[in-house]
Design a protein around this motif. Structure first.
Motif, short mmCIF file in Angstrom:
data_model
loop_
_atom_site.label_atom_id
_atom_site.label_comp_id
_atom_site.label_asym_id
_atom_site.label_seq_id
_atom_site.Cartn_x
_atom_site.Cartn_y
_atom_site.Cartn_z
N ALA A 297 -10.26 -23.42 -3.11
CA ALA A 297 -9.60 -22.15 -3.41
C ALA A 297 -9.00 -21.54 -2.14
O ALA A 297 -7.91 -20.98 -2.14
N MET A 298 -9.75 -21.67 -1.03
CA MET A 298 -9.28 -21.14 0.25
C MET A 298 -8.04 -21.89 0.72
O MET A 298 -7.10 -21.28 1.24
N MET A 299 -8.05 -23.20 0.54
CA MET A 299 -6.89 -23.99 0.97
C MET A 299 -5.65 -23.56 0.19
O MET A 299 -4.57 -23.45 0.74
N LYS A 300 -5.86 -23.31 -1.10
CA LYS A 300 -4.74 -22.92 -1.94
C LYS A 300 -4.21 -21.54 -1.48
O LYS A 300 -3.00 -21.33 -1.38
N PHE A 301 -5.16 -20.65 -1.21
CA PHE A 301 -4.78 -19.31 -0.73
C PHE A 301 -4.02 -19.40 0.59
O PHE A 301 -2.96 -18.79 0.77
N ASN A 302 -4.55 -20.21 1.51
CA ASN A 302 -3.88 -20.38 2.81
C ASN A 302 -2.48 -20.94 2.64
O ASN A 302 -1.55 -20.54 3.36
N GLU A 303 -2.35 -21.86 1.68
CA GLU A 303 -1.04 -22.44 1.42
C GLU A 303 -0.06 -21.36 0.97
O GLU A 303 1.10 -21.35 1.38
N GLU A 304 -0.54 -20.46 0.12
CA GLU A 304 0.31 -19.35 -0.35
C GLU A 304 0.73 -18.48 0.84
O GLU A 304 1.88 -18.05 0.92
N LEU A 305 -0.20 -18.23 1.74
CA LEU A 305 0.11 -17.41 2.92
C LEU A 305 1.18 -18.08 3.77
O LEU A 305 2.10 -17.43 4.28
N VAL A 306 1.04 -19.39 3.94
CA VAL A 306 2.00 -20.14 4.74
C VAL A 306 3.36 -20.08 4.08
O VAL A 306 4.38 -19.80 4.72
N LYS A 307 3.38 -20.30 2.75
CA LYS A 307 4.66 -20.32 2.04
C LYS A 307 5.34 -18.96 2.05
O LYS A 307 6.55 -18.87 2.00
N ALA A 308 4.55 -17.91 2.10
CA ALA A 308 5.13 -16.57 2.14
C ALA A 308 5.61 -16.24 3.56
O ALA A 308 6.24 -15.22 3.79
N GLY A 309 5.26 -17.11 4.51
CA GLY A 309 5.71 -16.90 5.89
C GLY A 309 4.93 -15.83 6.64
O GLY A 309 5.39 -15.35 7.67
N ILE A 310 3.76 -15.46 6.13
CA ILE A 310 3.04 -14.37 6.80
C ILE A 310 1.86 -14.85 7.64
O ILE A 310 1.35 -14.12 8.47
N MET A 311 1.46 -16.10 7.44
CA MET A 311 0.28 -16.60 8.15
C MET A 311 0.64 -17.01 9.57
O MET A 311 1.48 -17.88 9.78
N LEU A 312 0.02 -16.36 10.55
CA LEU A 312 0.28 -16.75 11.94
C LEU A 312 -0.87 -17.60 12.49
O LEU A 312 -0.66 -18.49 13.29
N ALA A 313 -2.08 -17.28 12.08
CA ALA A 313 -3.23 -18.02 12.57
C ALA A 313 -4.43 -17.70 11.68
O ALA A 313 -4.40 -16.71 10.94
N GLY A 314 -5.44 -18.50 11.75
CA GLY A 314 -6.65 -18.23 10.99
C GLY A 314 -7.69 -19.29 11.29
O GLY A 314 -7.35 -20.46 11.46
N ASP A 315 -8.94 -18.88 11.40
CA ASP A 315 -10.02 -19.81 11.68
C ASP A 315 -11.34 -19.24 11.21
O ASP A 315 -11.51 -18.03 11.10
N GLY A 316 -12.28 -20.14 10.98
CA GLY A 316 -13.66 -19.72 10.71
C GLY A 316 -14.45 -19.79 12.02
O GLY A 316 -14.08 -20.52 12.93
N LEU A 317 -15.49 -18.98 12.09
CA LEU A 317 -16.29 -18.97 13.31
C LEU A 317 -17.71 -19.43 13.00
O LEU A 317 -18.23 -19.20 11.90
N LYS A 318 -18.32 -20.08 13.97
CA LYS A 318 -19.72 -20.48 13.81
C LYS A 318 -20.61 -19.25 13.81
O LYS A 318 -20.22 -18.19 14.31
N PRO A 319 -21.83 -19.37 13.24
CA PRO A 319 -22.73 -18.21 13.21
C PRO A 319 -23.02 -17.68 14.62
O PRO A 319 -22.85 -18.38 15.61
N SER A 320 -23.46 -16.43 14.67
CA SER A 320 -23.67 -15.81 15.99
C SER A 320 -24.78 -16.49 16.78
O SER A 320 -24.88 -16.30 17.99
#
Lengths: 142, 422
Positions: A26-49
């Motif tokens: 679901a996240m990949m699909k959402f990210n794809e939508e962001l990319v296609k809309a041209g609004i995604m500049l960057a994004g990452d997950g972080l390891k636990p604290s």
């Protein structure tokens, strides 16, 4: 305008629970939508604290502490940087995001400080100008 | 949800969705102008319905379904009308002939919306339209800007832009422009027009061609979005990534291009620490994507490669000018122009010294093709100044200042003319 969309940590993310396959898809699909809309500049997950460090500043002193850090709700588990036209547009995109966590969770949207927010004093030219002015004032004081 | 908040939400949803809705409806009715009208009817329905019924679970889908239903209704009405006229023995072609599509085929939910978006982009940039109409229609239909916003960005009155858009839609309709992605040989020429429209939008924001307004950054952002969008829709097209890379890299320097007083700062004097490194890296990534595609590099990709050379130099002194000269050689082959030759000469001057560049620039000047271009005497002035020929340099800077359209640039050139006296 640019916003950072912060995925707030939860007990699960802090425990290092990896997302389910469904969520990843679901996240990949959402990210794809962001990319296609041209609004995604960057994004990452972080390891636990628990994998993180903190550098504490006090005057000239620096103290390094190891994670994990206690206040889970204040920690972050990931982020995006989006280029949007308005906060409303960012909210609308955030609404469309799949829940990033197995349980209740939060996304926080924070606009970037834009160059005009700094005011001009951060540019070297103006700093120099102020310096000259200050020198003149000091000279005049003599 | 309070009314004002709902209004803002509807506005945001509309801006995100309008292009996709217009695209999907245009495939049904085969007329972009009518499609936009029907999509707007759906928006009006939402504005009437949502304040009472509340925001639907999926506002985007609600708008899409409503607009599609309106399109299908319109087709049925037209068919019915046609049937009646036939029964009356009237000319069967009299009305409704624009609805030639098969509505049943269009009912498959979420039929490839990406294709529809591409069709919409190609239609907005169709060669029956003048360039300025293509630009206005692209901003209206694809970027989802309002007529007022487009007018402000282009320093035009709202009625002027509104009329331009109405005429453009009518022209498409009159010419019966098919709602399709061109194929075969036509594709490259049509794609070049789309890229040029996006590049024009970016440039309009990057540097105003006249007056005091040095930049209108919102247009740069719109162009970047359009280029990224197109890269997602047509990922196999090398030059699309080339354009995306070029825009990201140029935009990375937007905030260092002027000083606190709005005076331009030239590339080599810019504070590289203040370049937007997120955009620089996006530019590098887009350039790498371009280079992975088959075919030869086009002019946008080559310009992006030059911008990348600058971006990968830690300091201005570390610039690999020899590599830049080589890329200009390639650019001069795919896009021969005196401006490219002039830029190449500047790079030669940096790589080999002003004495090597001067004859090249003088040769361009003798050809007389750039007689009104202020940067030609500006470059000549710069080379002559570096060679210590101050009086000649001064004359060139003054000539350049007289030709410059932008007041900021003119001031900078006059300053350089004065500096030759120091």
């Amino acid at each position: 305008m640019r916003v950072m969309v912060i995925v707030k940590a939860t007990a699960d993310s802090e425990a290092g629970v990896m997302p389910s396959r469904e969520l990843i898809e679901a996240m990949m699909k959402f990210n794809e939508e962001l990319v296609k809309a041209g609004i995604m500049l960057a994004g990452d997950g972080l390891k636990p604290s628990s994998k993180g460090k903190r550098v504490h500043f006090s005057g000239t002193q620096r103290t390094v502490t190891d994670g994990p850090f206690a206040e889970t709700r204040e920690l972050i588990a990931g982020y995006w940087i989006w280029q949007v036209r308005s906060m409303e547009e960012a909210i609308e995109w955030a609404r469309r995001c799949p829940n990033p966590m197995p349980g209740p969770s939060d996304l926080e949207i924070r606009p970037f400080v834009e160059p005009e927010d700094f005011g001009a004093e951060f540019t070297p030219e103006l700093q120099e100008k102020e310096e000259r002015l200050r020198n003149r004032l000091t000279d005049a004081g003599h | 949800m309070p009314a004002t908040e709902l209004g803002r939400t509807i506005d945001a949803v509309w801006r995100i969705e309008s292009a996709r809705i217009v695209a999907a409806v245009a495939r049904i009715v085969r007329d972009v102008g009518l499609a936009e009208e029907l999509a707007q009817d759906a928006l009006v329905a939402a504005l009437e319905h949502w304040p009472e019924a509340g925001l639907p679970q999926n506002p985007a889908a609600w708008l899409m379904t409503t607009a599609r239903n309106k399109a299908l209704d319109r087709i049925r009405q037209a068919a019915l009308h046609r049937q009646k006229q036939q029964e009356l023995g009237a000319d069967a072609d009299a009305r409704g002939e624009q609805f030639t599509a098969d509505p049943a085929a269009d009912l498959e939910a979420d039929h490839d919306i990406d294709d529809d978006m591409l069709r919409l982009i190609f239609t907005a940039c169709h060669p029956v339209l003048a360039r300025e109409a293509q630009v206005a229609l692209t901003l209206k239909l694809i970027a989802g800007l309002s007529t007022g916003e487009i007018a402000r960005a282009f320093l035009q009155s709202e009625p002027t832009i509104a009329q331009r858009i109405v005429r453009a839609k009518k022209a498409l309709s009159n010419a019966k422009v098919p709602f399709e992605v061109p194929r075969g040989e036509a594709l490259q020429a049509r794609l070049a027009a789309v890229l040029e429209v996006i590049y024009l939008i970016f440039n309009e924001g990057y540097a105003a061609t006249s007056g005091d307004d040095w930049m209108r950054p919102a247009l740069c952002e719109e162009a970047q979005r359009l280029a990224r969008m197109l890269a997602g829709l047509a990922p196999a097209e090398r030059e699309v990534h080339g354009l995306a890379a070029l825009l990201e890299l140029q935009a990375s320097r937007l905030r260092t291009r002027t000083d606190a007083e709005g005076k331009p700062i030239l590339l080599l004097a810019q504070d590289r620490a203040r370049w937007d490194w997120l955009l620089v890296n996006r530019g590098f990534a887009a350039l790498a994507l371009a280079q992975q595609q088959s075919g030869q590099p086009g002019p946008y990709e080559l310009q992006a490669a030059i911008a990348a050379c600058h971006a990968s130099a830690r300091t201005a002194d570390a610039t690999d000018w020899k590599a830049i000269v080589r890329i200009y050689d390639a650019l001069a082959r795919v896009q021969p122009s005196p401006v490219v030759q002039l830029n190449r000469a500047v790079a030669v001057g940096m790589a080999e010294g002003p004495a090597a560049a001067l004859p090249l620039v003088q040769a361009i000047a003798e050809e007389g093709l750039l007689a009104d271009y202020h940067l030609l005497p500006a470059v000549l002035g710069d080379l002559l100044a570096k060679l210590g020929r101050r009086a000649e340099a001064r004359g060139e800077f003054e000539r350049a200042a007289a030709l410059a359209q932008n007041q900021r640039e003119r001031a900078l050139l006059l300053e350089r003319a004065r500096a030759t006296l120091d």
